[in-house]
Design a protein around this motif. Structure first.
Motif, PDB file in Angstrom:
ATOM      1  N   LEU A  85       0.827  -1.213   0.000  1.00  0.00           N
ATOM      2  CA  LEU A  85       0.000   0.000   0.000  1.00  0.00           C
ATOM      3  C   LEU A  85       0.862   1.264   0.000  1.00  0.00           C
ATOM      4  O   LEU A  85       0.399   2.350  -0.341  1.00  0.00           O
ATOM      5  CB  LEU A  85      -0.932   0.013   1.218  1.00  0.00           C
ATOM      6  N   ILE A  86       2.103   1.111   0.379  1.00  0.00           N
ATOM      7  CA  ILE A  86       3.023   2.244   0.462  1.00  0.00           C
ATOM      8  C   ILE A  86       3.196   2.927  -0.896  1.00  0.00           C
ATOM      9  O   ILE A  86       3.474   4.132  -0.954  1.00  0.00           O
ATOM     10  CB  ILE A  86       4.411   1.802   1.015  1.00  0.00           C
ATOM     11  N   LEU A  87       2.994   2.200  -1.995  1.00  0.00           N
ATOM     12  CA  LEU A  87       3.190   2.817  -3.304  1.00  0.00           C
ATOM     13  C   LEU A  87       2.186   3.938  -3.541  1.00  0.00           C
ATOM     14  O   LEU A  87       2.540   5.031  -3.971  1.00  0.00           O
ATOM     15  CB  LEU A  87       3.106   1.766  -4.414  1.00  0.00           C
ATOM     16  N   ILE A  94       4.439  12.460  -1.950  1.00  0.00           N
ATOM     17  CA  ILE A  94       5.332  13.286  -2.786  1.00  0.00           C
ATOM     18  C   ILE A  94       4.514  14.392  -3.474  1.00  0.00           C
ATOM     19  O   ILE A  94       4.904  15.556  -3.504  1.00  0.00           O
ATOM     20  CB  ILE A  94       6.068  12.435  -3.844  1.00  0.00           C
ATOM     21  N   LYS A  95       3.359  13.976  -4.009  1.00  0.00           N
ATOM     22  CA  LYS A  95       2.519  14.933  -4.721  1.00  0.00           C
ATOM     23  C   LYS A  95       2.051  16.058  -3.789  1.00  0.00           C
ATOM     24  O   LYS A  95       2.131  17.239  -4.118  1.00  0.00           O
ATOM     25  CB  LYS A  95       1.308  14.205  -5.329  1.00  0.00           C
ATOM     26  N   GLN A  96       1.584  15.657  -2.617  1.00  0.00           N
ATOM     27  CA  GLN A  96       1.068  16.619  -1.648  1.00  0.00           C
ATOM     28  C   GLN A  96       2.164  17.598  -1.200  1.00  0.00           C
ATOM     29  O   GLN A  96       1.946  18.806  -1.125  1.00  0.00           O
ATOM     30  CB  GLN A  96       0.510  15.849  -0.434  1.00  0.00           C
ATOM     31  N   ALA A  97       3.350  17.066  -0.940  1.00  0.00           N
ATOM     32  CA  ALA A  97       4.464  17.906  -0.479  1.00  0.00           C
ATOM     33  C   ALA A  97       4.866  18.900  -1.574  1.00  0.00           C
ATOM     34  O   ALA A  97       5.104  20.082  -1.301  1.00  0.00           O
ATOM     35  CB  ALA A  97       5.652  17.035  -0.071  1.00  0.00           C
ATOM     36  N   CYS A  98       4.931  18.432  -2.815  1.00  0.00           N
ATOM     37  CA  CYS A  98       5.309  19.320  -3.927  1.00  0.00           C
ATOM     38  C   CYS A  98       4.234  20.368  -4.176  1.00  0.00           C
ATOM     39  O   CYS A  98       4.538  21.534  -4.465  1.00  0.00           O
ATOM     40  CB  CYS A  98       5.560  18.503  -5.201  1.00  0.00           C
ATOM     41  N   GLN A 133       6.849   8.474 -11.791  1.00  0.00           N
ATOM     42  CA  GLN A 133       5.884   9.151 -10.926  1.00  0.00           C
ATOM     43  C   GLN A 133       6.416  10.509 -10.473  1.00  0.00           C
ATOM     44  O   GLN A 133       5.695  11.505 -10.480  1.00  0.00           O
ATOM     45  CB  GLN A 133       5.567   8.285  -9.706  1.00  0.00           C
ATOM     46  N   ILE A 134       7.688  10.536 -10.106  1.00  0.00           N
ATOM     47  CA  ILE A 134       8.279  11.796  -9.661  1.00  0.00           C
ATOM     48  C   ILE A 134       8.310  12.817 -10.807  1.00  0.00           C
ATOM     49  O   ILE A 134       7.967  13.987 -10.626  1.00  0.00           O
ATOM     50  CB  ILE A 134       9.687  11.566  -9.078  1.00  0.00           C
ATOM     51  N   ASP A 135       8.681  12.353 -11.993  1.00  0.00           N
ATOM     52  CA  ASP A 135       8.688  13.245 -13.166  1.00  0.00           C
ATOM     53  C   ASP A 135       7.315  13.872 -13.374  1.00  0.00           C
ATOM     54  O   ASP A 135       7.191  15.074 -13.606  1.00  0.00           O
ATOM     55  CB  ASP A 135       9.088  12.466 -14.424  1.00  0.00           C
ATOM     56  N   ILE A 137       4.894  14.230 -11.203  1.00  0.00           N
ATOM     57  CA  ILE A 137       4.545  15.130 -10.094  1.00  0.00           C
ATOM     58  C   ILE A 137       5.257  16.476 -10.237  1.00  0.00           C
ATOM     59  O   ILE A 137       4.661  17.542 -10.054  1.00  0.00           O
ATOM     60  CB  ILE A 137       4.878  14.479  -8.734  1.00  0.00           C
ATOM     61  N   LEU A 138       6.539  16.450 -10.595  1.00  0.00           N
ATOM     62  CA  LEU A 138       7.289  17.699 -10.743  1.00  0.00           C
ATOM     63  C   LEU A 138       6.693  18.551 -11.862  1.00  0.00           C
ATOM     64  O   LEU A 138       6.559  19.772 -11.730  1.00  0.00           O
ATOM     65  CB  LEU A 138       8.771  17.406 -11.018  1.00  0.00           C
ATOM     66  N   ALA A 139       6.310  17.885 -12.949  1.00  0.00           N
ATOM     67  CA  ALA A 139       5.716  18.616 -14.066  1.00  0.00           C
ATOM     68  C   ALA A 139       4.376  19.224 -13.653  1.00  0.00           C
ATOM     69  O   ALA A 139       4.110  20.397 -13.907  1.00  0.00           O
ATOM     70  CB  ALA A 139       5.533  17.683 -15.264  1.00  0.00           C
ATOM     71  N   GLU A 140       3.572  18.427 -12.981  1.00  0.00           N
ATOM     72  CA  GLU A 140       2.228  18.864 -12.607  1.00  0.00           C
ATOM     73  C   GLU A 140       2.266  20.004 -11.592  1.00  0.00           C
ATOM     74  O   GLU A 140       1.486  20.952 -11.671  1.00  0.00           O
ATOM     75  CB  GLU A 140       1.473  17.668 -12.030  1.00  0.00           C
ATOM     76  N   THR A 141       3.178  19.919 -10.625  1.00  0.00           N
ATOM     77  CA  THR A 141       3.205  20.933  -9.567  1.00  0.00           C
ATOM     78  C   THR A 141       4.172  22.079  -9.885  1.00  0.00           C
ATOM     79  O   THR A 141       4.291  23.018  -9.115  1.00  0.00           O
ATOM     80  CB  THR A 141       3.617  20.307  -8.216  1.00  0.00           C
ATOM     81  N   GLN A 142       4.862  21.984 -11.008  1.00  0.00           N
ATOM     82  CA  GLN A 142       5.832  23.006 -11.443  1.00  0.00           C
ATOM     83  C   GLN A 142       6.919  23.263 -10.411  1.00  0.00           C
ATOM     84  O   GLN A 142       7.298  24.413 -10.166  1.00  0.00           O
ATOM     85  CB  GLN A 142       5.105  24.317 -11.752  1.00  0.00           C
ATOM     86  N   ILE A 143       7.381  22.197  -9.806  1.00  0.00           N
ATOM     87  CA  ILE A 143       8.470  22.299  -8.842  1.00  0.00           C
ATOM     88  C   ILE A 143       9.773  21.932  -9.550  1.00  0.00           C
ATOM     89  O   ILE A 143       9.824  20.942 -10.271  1.00  0.00           O
ATOM     90  CB  ILE A 143       8.223  21.333  -7.656  1.00  0.00           C
TER      91      ILE A 143
END
Ligand code: C2E
Ligand code: CA
Ligand code: CA
Ligand code: CA
Length: 281
Positions: A85-87, A94-98, A133-135, A137-143
């Motif tokens: 479930l950790i996935l 990660i998404k929430q933090a970004c 997933q990280i890629d 998230i970074l794109a979506e949140t513009q971080i």
């Protein structure tokens, strides 16, 4: 009796039954909680011990259980790992933090040098989807990648050395920062640091809290700082609770830290206030 291997048996007593039942209950609740998004991130400020500036924050997950109240990550993260479930949970974190960092940036609460640290579990780290997933998230949140720090334990690295080396290399390519968490508590040897170039070492709070004890932790922390220096890594001390510990750490040339002396982990509103008051001070 349950077999524990050759010549070793364990009697299944009611107490163990109760524990197994509790665990199953938490697992069921955890599945539901992920669907219902019953989690929240707290943030603990990370301080430049020399200048006193807030240079970042570590995101720490909390679970509001419908009947049991707040459950500590130390109690549910292991179960989330065992069940996979950790996935989902890790991806949400990660998404929430970004997303939060993006809001703070937009509102000029933080500048572009401020970074957000997110804990990764061993299971997440070994999972091949992590980078995609990280890629996303970074794109979506513009971080920008430099503003994201990932924390992994030595144990997680040592569990799967080959996979770890690959993931670390890919993260470096992206300019995402990496920290080794709980440094000094693992069973691993120091030699692996050469194979796993990371940006930061986080000194475990168990050492920080005994740093006044000259015979013991002082020397150890000193050794860790020296290693980090020669390898170009930054040191972050965790669990700083007293002025005395802070003074010792400064003497040892440890530049960054976090702990109750500065602030406990805060919710978004409190963290925002904390940073605002810090800037004025
Ligand atoms: P950690 O990554 O080593 O986090 C530091 C823990 O020390 C946090 O506990 C924090 O609240 C606590 N702490 C901070 N300052 C002090 C201090 O001055 N004194 C003392 N005694 N404690 C201090 P927390 O939030 O209960 O988290 C426990 C562990 O759960 C974390 O240890 C981390 O391994 C894990 N965890 C938390 N959030 C996540 C997450 O989003 N994902 C994953 N995979 N693990 C997480
Ligand atoms: Ca951590
Ligand atoms: Ca830690
Ligand atoms: Ca820990």
């Amino acid at each position: 009796a349950k077999s524990l291997g050759k010549d070793q048996y364990q009697i299944f007593v009611p107490h163990m039954y109760q524990k197994a039942y509790q665990r199953l209950q938490i697992e069921t609740d955890l599945r539901q909680a992920i669907q219902q998004r019953a989690f929240i991130l707290y943030y603990q400020p990370i301080i430049d011990l020399i200048t006193g500036n807030v240079i970042g924050a570590e995101a720490l997950i909390r679970w509001q259980h419908p009947t049991q109240g707040w459950i500590s990550p130390a109690d549910f993260i292991p179960i989330a790992e065992e069940t996979g479930l950790i996935l989902k949970l890790g991806n949400w974190t990660i998404k929430q933090a970004c997303h939060q960092l993006h809001l703070w940036q937009q509102n000029n609460i933080v500048d572009s040098s401020f970074s957000i640290s997110v804990n990764l579990s061993a299971y997440q780290f070994a999972h091949s989807n992590l980078l995609e997933q990280i890629d996303a998230i970074l794109a979506e949140t513009q971080i920008s990648p430099q503003c994201l720090k990932l924390e992994i334990t030595e144990t997680a690295i040592m569990e799967n050395v080959d996979a770890a080396a690959q993931v670390i290399a890919s993260l470096r390519q992206r300019n995402i920062q990496l920290s080794i968490d709980d440094f000094g508590t693992g069973y691993s040897s120091l030699s692996y640091l050469h194979s796993f170039p990371v940006d930061n070492l986080k000194i475990d709070k168990s050492f920080v809290q005994r740093v006044n004890d000259k015979s013991d932790s002082f020397g150890l922390v000193n050794a860790i700082v020296q290693i980090a220096k020669t390898m170009g890594m930054k040191i972050i001390a965790e669990g700083i609770e007293t002025d005395n510990q802070l003074e010792q750490l400064k003497l040892l040339d440890c530049q960054f830290g976090q702990g109750y002396l500065f602030s406990k982990p805060l919710d978004v509103e409190e963290m925002t206030k904390f940073m605002a008051s810090f800037r004025k001070a």
